[in-house]
Design an enzyme around this catalytic site. Structure first.
Site, PDB file in Angstrom:
ATOM      1  N   ARG A 171     -19.634   9.205 -95.751  1.00  0.00           N
ATOM      2  CA  ARG A 171     -20.646   8.922 -94.763  1.00  0.00           C
ATOM      3  C   ARG A 171     -21.437  10.052 -94.495  1.00  0.00           C
ATOM      4  NH1 ARG A 171     -15.930   7.089 -92.614  1.00  0.00           N
ATOM      5  NH2 ARG A 171     -16.033   8.746 -91.018  1.00  0.00           N
ATOM      6  N   TYR A 212     -43.026  22.447 -61.778  1.00  0.00           N
ATOM      7  CA  TYR A 212     -42.169  22.085 -60.722  1.00  0.00           C
ATOM      8  C   TYR A 212     -41.191  23.074 -60.327  1.00  0.00           C
ATOM      9  CZ  TYR A 212     -43.695  17.391 -61.043  1.00  0.00           C
ATOM     10  OH  TYR A 212     -44.732  16.293 -60.873  1.00  0.00           O
ATOM     11  N   CYS A 248     -41.650  19.039 -67.777  1.00  0.00           N
ATOM     12  CA  CYS A 248     -41.839  17.704 -66.949  1.00  0.00           C
ATOM     13  C   CYS A 248     -41.768  16.542 -67.959  1.00  0.00           C
ATOM     14  CB  CYS A 248     -43.283  17.795 -66.412  1.00  0.00           C
ATOM     15  SG  CYS A 248     -43.558  19.379 -65.515  1.00  0.00           S
ATOM     16  N   HIS A 274     -12.182   8.715 -88.906  1.00  0.00           N
ATOM     17  CA  HIS A 274     -13.324   9.489 -88.597  1.00  0.00           C
ATOM     18  C   HIS A 274     -12.643  10.820 -88.210  1.00  0.00           C
ATOM     19  CE1 HIS A 274     -17.528  10.584 -87.991  1.00  0.00           C
ATOM     20  NE2 HIS A 274     -17.367  11.111 -86.759  1.00  0.00           N
ATOM     21  N   ARG A 307     -10.818   7.677 -80.213  1.00  0.00           N
ATOM     22  CA  ARG A 307     -11.942   6.739 -79.988  1.00  0.00           C
ATOM     23  C   ARG A 307     -11.693   5.469 -80.534  1.00  0.00           C
ATOM     24  NH1 ARG A 307     -17.551   9.561 -81.564  1.00  0.00           N
ATOM     25  NH2 ARG A 307     -16.976   8.557 -83.618  1.00  0.00           N
ATOM     26  N   ASP A 315     -43.980  14.197 -68.760  1.00  0.00           N
ATOM     27  CA  ASP A 315     -45.307  14.157 -69.520  1.00  0.00           C
ATOM     28  C   ASP A 315     -45.612  15.321 -70.190  1.00  0.00           C
ATOM     29  OD1 ASP A 315     -45.240  11.223 -68.573  1.00  0.00           O
ATOM     30  OD2 ASP A 315     -46.430  12.366 -66.834  1.00  0.00           O
TER      31      ASP A 315
END
Length: 371
Positions: free
Chosen positions: A219, A262, A309, A163, A130, A311
């Protein structure tokens, strides 16, 4: 008024977790990692609690996070490590924030922007592929650039770090190999006349599985929040910091054959009772946990029924007595039988990190143990 949906963060538990982790690496300084809004717990409150607990360092990914800590009044050592070209290095350096150089090119950008001699840590890529200068020609180029800048009085190199990729897989030979590469990288830096300063390699998993790599600093991120880096790497003595809960917005009886939410992905086999939980993927609840996750209620657990869903989602109460306004617990420390973050991660097909860092939207946040 009692919140409709609430995240309760126990700062005393967080402080205790940091103490547990410090005792696992007693010879190293501790960096409390509070990036990504404190892993969804709230960056500034967690940072303050970490300082209370004696954490020498705070760690964040971005410049914006580091500057927000300073704006909130933090004045201790802070390291940030992820910056695209054009990052506000001048402001970071002016605020006494230590920055990371992951290439000779990035080091030059930092130096060009610096209003005064910056404090810079060098990152070497030891195999994660990375960020960081890949050990080999790229690392050598960064080492030489740092040595030249140091000789001219343009930089103070304060640390070198990397890391782990597989520290959450006990016994994976990649971890030993990365430690070996890291030590070679440090030796190369020293041979170029640059004091490596603070050497750090371990994340939460590394603290537990690779004690030889504790070095000068560790860390601690996910484990400090009471969440295991992986099921294979439990963290004895830590407890979950966060409880997510909500009040039932609606309760209803349905007949056998009733279809729910749904796509009608769940259908009642017999007459039953349903409860409506007023949070959904708008609050960061994973839709992929539909029909698989559970919530805690009345000392037991209730299954999620149908599609989660934006909410809201539905749970099956069955014959458990309940009414509107009753509290269900999505996840927490498990003291009342409720699921854990890890349980939701399994249900959603992801990892605990993602469950908590995605929490957003319309939650109220309550902090216990503030000082």
């Amino acid at each position: 008024m009692t919140p409709q949906a609430e995240l309760v963060v126990d700062l005393d538990v967080y402080r205790q977790n940091l103490d547990v982790l410090r005792r696992l690496a007693p010879g190293a300084q501790q960096m409390a990692v509070v990036k990504a809004n404190g892993y969804g717990h709230g960056m500034v409150p967690m940072a303050r609690a970490a300082r209370d607990a004696g954490a020498e360092w705070l760690g964040v990914a971005t410049a914006e996070e580091a500057l927000a800590l300073r704006s909130a009044g933090d004045s201790g050592p802070v390291l940030c490590w992820l910056a695209a070209p054009g990052a506000p290095f001048a402001e970071l350096i002016d605020q006494d924030i230590e920055v990371t150089a992951s290439s000779a090119e990035q080091l030059e950008e930092i130096l060009a922007a610096a209003p005064r001699r910056p404090r810079v840590q060098l990152k070497v890529d030891t195999g994660l592929s990375r960020n960081g200068a890949r050990f080999g020609p790229d690392w050598t180029a960064l080492v030489h650039a740092a040595a030249r800048a140091q000789a001219l009085g343009r930089v103070a190199v304060t640390g070198v770090w990397s890391h782990f990729a597989c520290a959450d897989e006990p016994g994976n030979p990649a971890t030993d190999e990365q430690e070996k590469v890291f030590r070679s990288a440090v030796d190369e830096l020293s041979a170029a006349g640059v004091d490596p300063g603070t050497r750090h390699l371990c994340n939460s998993a590394g603290v537990l599985t690779q004690p030889s790599a504790h070095l000068d600093l560790v860390r601690v991120g996910i484990a400090s929040y009471g969440i295991a880096p992986d099921a294979a790497v439990p963290v004895p003595g830590v407890r979950p910091v966060l409880t997510a809960r909500a009040r039932l917005a609606h309760v209803k009886d349905v007949e056998a054959g009733a279809r729910v939410s749904y796509g009608y992905r769940w259908q009642a086999e017999h007459a039953t009772r349903l409860g409506l939980v007023p949070v959904g993927y708008g609050e960061g609840i994973h839709r992929t946990a539909s029909n698989r996750a559970e919530v805690g209620f009345a000392g037991g657990r209730l299954p999620v029924r149908g599609t989660i869903c934006m909410d809201q989602f539905v749970v099956e109460l069955g014959d458990v007595p309940a009414q509107r306004g009753d509290i269900v617990t999505l996840f927490g420390p498990g003291d009342d039988g409720e699921p854990s973050v890890e349980d939701w991660a399994v249900a959603a097909g992801t990892i605990g990190y993602e469950i908590v860092t995605r929490l957003a939207g319309r939650w109220a946040r309550t902090y216990r143990g503030e000082r």
